[in-house]
Each structure stands twice: as C-alpha cells, then as structure tokens.
Design a protein around this motif. Structure first.
Motif, PDB file in Angstrom:
ATOM      1  N   CYS B  89       0.792  -1.247  -0.123  1.00  0.00           N
ATOM      2  CA  CYS B  89       0.027   0.084   0.247  1.00  0.00           C
ATOM      3  C   CYS B  89       0.976   1.362   0.013  1.00  0.00           C
ATOM      4  N   VAL B  91       0.082   4.132   0.892  1.00  0.00           N
ATOM      5  CA  VAL B  91      -0.334   5.207   1.815  1.00  0.00           C
ATOM      6  C   VAL B  91       0.240   4.519   3.132  1.00  0.00           C
ATOM      7  N   CYS B 103      -5.918  -1.478  -0.330  1.00  0.00           N
ATOM      8  CA  CYS B 103      -5.504  -1.761   0.812  1.00  0.00           C
ATOM      9  C   CYS B 103      -6.971  -1.704   1.709  1.00  0.00           C
ATOM     10  N   ASN B 105      -6.668  -1.324   5.233  1.00  0.00           N
ATOM     11  CA  ASN B 105      -6.391  -0.520   6.265  1.00  0.00           C
ATOM     12  C   ASN B 105      -7.604   0.562   5.885  1.00  0.00           C
ATOM     13  N   CYS B 108      -6.889   4.077   4.807  1.00  0.00           N
ATOM     14  CA  CYS B 108      -6.211   4.066   3.540  1.00  0.00           C
ATOM     15  C   CYS B 108      -7.538   4.212   2.264  1.00  0.00           C
TER      16      CYS B 108
HETATM   17 ZN   LIG Z   1      -2.652   1.051   3.075  1.00  0.00          ZN
END
Ligand SMILES: [Zn+2]
Lengths: 426, 242
Positions: B89, B91, B103, B105, B108
């Motif tokens: 990722c 980010v 991603c 997360n 993100c």
């Molecule tokens: Zn991420």
C-alpha cells in the motif's frame, strides 16, 4: 421498545444419519414445539426466520421455500439467514431485531442441516468451501486444519497443553451422556470417559483429536420468539433477551497479523503478548484469539449491563466447533484475561459444578452439530435450564444448574469471520 | 471463451473442456442406484426411536468451473513463472502476501496497492500436522499445513511444509520452492525448512508424549493410505527424507 423472549421450542434430535428428510425433521420439531406450547395456533405466527447453512450438502437451493411450504406457513413473510456456523445465532438475532423494532410480535425460527448425503471427507470439503477457495482451501485446508493452526498459535503464545484440551473434551462428552438428545449418547451410550480415553483417541489435525472436533449431524430445531405484549400467552417462563452483539473479522485468518480494523481497539489485549515469538503489527487478535466474538461480547454485555460475566452469568452454551475455540473464548468473552483460558478448565470453573458451567449440553462436539439448528438447540437447552425443566425434559436432573437466572450463548462462523453473543435471563 | 473482445494469450484450457465434458454428463444428477433400508427414526429422545422404512437414491453431480483470479491474476501467473509477488500500500506501507489490489486499512480508504517481488524465504507463523483431510487432499497425507510469513510481508500465506511431521515448529525458517508441474494455484509452491535449525525447547509440539502419540497415529494414516490407495509408507516418507 418491546422486550423480546423465547417462549417455546421443539427439537428433532441430531444424529449422524437421520432418514426423515429435512422438511419432515423440521415438521417433527415444529410439532414438538406445539406440544410444548398448547396456546400456539400456527396462524398466529407472523414471520418465519429460517436458518440453514449449506446449499451444497443437499444439492438444493432455496430449501427455505420447501420448509415454509411443508409447515403450511407459506403465506407468511419469511426468509433465510446464512452466515456459516453463525447462521443459527444470526437467525435468532435477526428475529430479535424484527420483534424489538416493533414490526412483528411472534416469529418462528426453524433451523436444520442434513450433512451426511456425501461421505465424511466430501462433507468436510463442501464445508471448506466456506473458506477462501483461492487462498486457503487449495493447499489442503479444511476447517479441522485451519482451527488446528489457530489453536497451535494460541498454545505457543499462552501455554495451554494437550491435557487442557483433553479436559474440555472429557467434560463436554461426559455432560452429553446425561442429555438424551445428544449424538454422543446415541453413538457411545451413557458411560463416562477419562483423560486416558482421550489420549487413545486419534489425532485428526494436531493438536486436535477426533473428540476435540464438532460432530457431523442431521437434525432440526424450532424456536418461538415473542414480544413482551404476547409472550405470556405462550409461556409461563419466557426466556428474555438481555443483550445481543455481533462482530466480524477477516475472511482469511492468515491476514490477522495486520488486522487494521482491530488496531488499537483492545490495547490491554495487545499488551498481553509473550516476547518469545515475533510480534505481528497488530498483536490482537493475531491468529490466536477471536476478535469477532470480543466485539459481540462487548456489545451484548453493554446492553445487558454485565460487568463481571463469571459472577453474573450462571451458565454458557458456547458455539465451539473445536475445544481450543472454547478455551480461547473464555478469554474473548472476558471470563478471564487473554492467555488465562487454561486456568478456567484447570480450576474447574467451567465444569457443571463450577462457577460458570460451559457446554452443560455437551456442545458441538457431543450434543450435535446440524449447523443451521445448532444455536437453536443450545438456546432451547438454556430455555429449559432457566425454567428449571431439565429434569422433566431429560428424565435426569444431573445437568440442571440450580437456580440459573442468566445465561449466555454465542455464534461462530468461518474461522471466527463471524461471531455473535446473546445474554438471556429468566 | 467466445467473447470477441478478449484475446487469449496462452491456452491450457481447451483440451480440459473436452476431458471434463464427459464427466459433467455422467454426473448429471440422475439416479444411478438405490437401496431400501430399515432405520431408526421418529420424534423424541434416543430411547423413543422407532424403526421405519426408507428408500435411498444415489445422485452424482459435477461441474467444471471457469474462474477468474481477477486483478491479482499476476500473482498466480507469477507462480507459473516461479516468481513470488505481493502488493504494497503506497499510503500505509502494509505489504500483503496473499496480495490484495486494495488496502484494507480503514485509514487508506481502499487505496490501490502496487506489486512488489518478494524473496523466496519465510517463517512459520503457525502450523498443524494433518493426519486426515478433505477429499481433495487425501493422497497428500500426512502433511504439515502452515501459515508462512514471507520475508517482507506483513501477512501470512498458507502452504504445505515438506518436513517430517514431528520436526515442525513456530518460528521455523523456511525456503519457498516451486513444483515442477505448476497450474497457477497455491499448491504450485511449498516450503522446506532451512537446514541446521534446532527445534526450540519451548516449541508447543516439543513434548515426548505428544510426539509419541503423533508417531502412533501416523501409523494409522499410513495404514489408511495403503488400504485405500495402495500407497506405501516408505514411499510417502521419501517426500521429506531426501
Ligand atoms: Zn494502506
């Protein structure tokens, strides 16, 4: 908002093979419910919340339509709930939401599963298609294997032993010998087993032996759920919902090392992590604990105002397809701190004479596990428990927990991808 | 593939359609056999069971699925070409193997990830020794199923570790190998332990009683394999005794 209760139930006993087909088994469970609930006129039922897991096992899509039709309830609104092993608990919680929100006053929850039309290895394979078929299944994975991997990790982190897993197995199987609806009693009889018998049992997927694993069953169960307005019409001893909670976690257990959705949510659990192994970026749940059940418990306990589960809850029927899940859930259900699950069994707290008996029915490894019916059977067992009717229903008072007022049950799907908790009271 | 908008670059499928067509026709859900039986049945407790008459029928069913690996197809093509890929990722920097194209997360916002090549090295995060399996894998028994964290990845990927079942442990360093015949699935790769590692004192399997029971039940698995498939213990053990 209305309170919600379970006001009746009926069972079609689970066993390895049942030769009545699913609609007939459900009808027999429905009739058992009506025998026990004489005030119930089927026309009073406003909604049918159906619970079954697999379409593969019987090569029949839309089995729910067959069931509604067979029971003569096909004019009523109804639909099926499915979420793996969590199917039956989620069906109950769905019915709870419908009643709680005021849409309906009386809901029937039929649940069933017929799992033996293909051989055992194929049943395992079909069920394993609930795991990620691109990423988990192809390397020889199936649920015994996935759960064994999860238990190995927990064992390596927190030091429970094969003996601990054996003690849970012995407890549950011996409880089931007093349950005249249990598959273990049907297959094995009423004799107790010991740890020595457990050690002789075959390893299926280390650290699990056969006895540590859920049964494959065919069976059915029906629950009747009602609003406060009509509950007393059907039952003198309604079992009330005090709190419910649902949770989810990653599809693949292997991704729980960067389980960002859980990051920082349970900091106290993240800290309880040994320095003898490499620490993942998100130490809770890792591949050791079940975040989905923790989420469910937190929500349910808040609604039920439970502060100290061991003291306030009188018995628990945990949806534990494997004994390591039961041990781990002692932690995630906050019966004890992370890593201390082993002390709950070592100190006898979860034995039927202990402070918080778990799986007095025998649970999934010994009562039976026809998936769509399982949580219904466990909740029906709790309904009998909280109304003191175990001696009447079982013809044996051994399993009756005296003066039980509050009970807990859980649901559990996939590798803990889905979880739920209900707190009941009498 | 009849879609005119697509261009087939490599085709290992067409002969397969032919081969499996016969099988799909055979498994047509027709009744192929039947039995009349007498069996316990009826409501109530175990003791209440009556004997009833039932008819059982045998109905086979099969199908060939054509499945796209989607945006992570590159990973599986990588297996065929003996290269291991993950995604990262841009980010938050999380590295995924298995790869995800977006991603997860929450901070993100499902950002698109980027491909990275990963080394053929990893570490056992957890394992099970499988002495029974789902139908598809019976001939592979006994095997070690492990979740392996590839070096540089933040997640783990399941694979078989080719080792004596009693030698596996959490934290074991492994090398990733590719099978000679590769079809673009996770079974194309497997792990072997890096040589010269000692089983740690605190390994949860490192207990003489556990190992003794494991040896006992391995014999049961060998006996099953011999009876069902005519496989010999010596040949099975050759998988890891090299
Ligand atoms: Zn991420």
């Amino acid at each position: 908002m209305s309170r919600v209760a379970i006001v009746g139930g009926g069972i079609f006993r689970g066993d390895r093979f049942r030769y009545e087909n699913a609609e007939e088994g459900v009808a027999i469970a429905f009739r058992d419910l009506m025998n026990d609930t004489p005030e119930l006129d089927p026309q009073d039922i406003e909604f049918v919340m159906m619970s079954y897991f697999s379409d593969h096992l019987n090569q029949q899509l839309c089995m729910g339509w067959i069931i509604q039709d067979y029971l003569g309830l096909h004019r009523k609104p109804g639909y099926r709930v499915e979420s793996g092993g969590s199917t039956p608990l989620d069906a109950i919680i769905n019915a709870y939401y419908l009643i709680k929100s005021g849409y309906y006053d009386l809901v029937l929850v039929p649940g069933w599963e017929w799992m033996s039309e293909v051989d055992t290895a194929t049943t395992n394979e079909f069920i394993a298609s609930a795991s990620d078929t691109d990423w988990d299944f192809t390397v020889g994975g199936y649920y015994n294997g996935y759960y064994a991997c999860l238990e190995t990790r927990h064992m390596q982190l927190y030091g429970e032993t094969i003996e601990d897993l054996g003690k849970i197995a012995v407890k549950n199987h011996n409880n089931a010998t007093h349950n005249p609806y249990s598959q273990w009693r049907s297959e094995h009889g009423t004799g107790y087993i010991t740890l020595e018998d457990y050690y002789k049992d075959r390893i299926v997927a280390w650290p699990y032996r056969r006895m540590n694993c859920a049964l494959i069953s065919e069976g059915a169960c029906c629950l009747l759920m009602a609003s406060e307005k009509v509950a007393k019409k059907y039952s003198d001893t309604p079992m009330w919902f005090e709190g419910v909670g649902l949770g989810t976690d990653s599809m693949r257990p292997g991704d729980r090392l960067v389980d960002w959705a859980y990051h920082g949510v349970y900091p106290e659990d993240e800290k309880i992590y040994p320095d003898t192994v490499k620490k993942p970026k998100t130490p809770y749940p890792d591949m050791a604990n079940f975040g989905s059940l923790r989420e469910g418990a937190v929500t349910a306990y808040k609604e039920a105002d439970i502060k100290n589960p061991v003291r306030e809850i009188d018995l628990a029927e945990i949806f534990a397809p494997y004994d390591g899940v039961e041990l781990t859930l002692y932690e995630d259900l906050k019966f004890c701190k992370r890593g201390e699950g082993k002390t709950m069994i070592r100190e006898g707290i979860v034995e039927r004479s202990g402070e918080l008996p778990c799986q007095a029915s025998g649970g999934l490894t010994s009562f039976a596990h026809p998936v769509g019916a399982t949580s219904l059977m466990q909740s029906l067992f709790l309904y009998w428990q909280l109304s003191g009717r175990i001696p009447e229903k079982f013809g044996d008072s051994t399993l009756q927990i005296p003066d039980a007022e509050k009970a807990l049950t859980t649901g559990h799907g996939g590798t803990g991808c889905q979880g739920g908790v209900i707190v009941y009271s009498r | 593939m009849a879609d005119e908008k697509i261009k087939v670059e490599k085709d290992e499928s067409t002969p397969i359609y032919k081969e499996w067509e016969a099988w799909a026709r055979k498994g047509n859900f027709r009744v192929e056999g039947y039995q009349f039986i007498k069996a316990p049945c009826g409501p109530g407790k175990i003791e209440d069971a009556k004997v009833g008459d039932f008819m059982l029928v045998n109905r086979p069913h099969g199908a060939l699925f054509t499945h796209s690996y989607g945006l992570v197809s590159k990973f599986f093509r990588g297996l065929i070409e003996k290269t291991l890929y993950g995604t990262r990722c841009p980010v938050c920097g999380t590295t995924y193997c298995p790869p995800r194209m977006h991603c997860w997360n929450p901070t993100c916002k499902v950002a698109e990830t980027e491909w990275v090549e990963l080394p053929l090295k990893g570490e056992v995060h957890t394992f099970s020794v499988m002495l029974f399996s789902a139908d598809a894998f019976l001939e592979m028994l006994p095997f070690v199923l492990a979740y392996v964290q590839i070096e540089g990845s933040d997640t783990t990927i399941p694979m078989q570790v080719i080792t004596a079942p009693t030698d596996i442990f959490v934290g074991q360093k492994v090398e990733i190998k590719f099978r000679d015949k590769r079809m673009g699935e996770l079974m194309d790769m497997y792990a072997v332990p890096v040589k010269g590692q000692k089983i740690p004192e605190n390994s949860c399997l490192n207990n003489p009683d556990y190992l003794k029971d494991m040896e006992r039940d391995l014999q049961g698995t060998y006996a099953y394999l011999e009876k069902r498939f005519g496989m010999k213990k010596e040949d099975i053990e050759k998988r890891w005794k090299r």
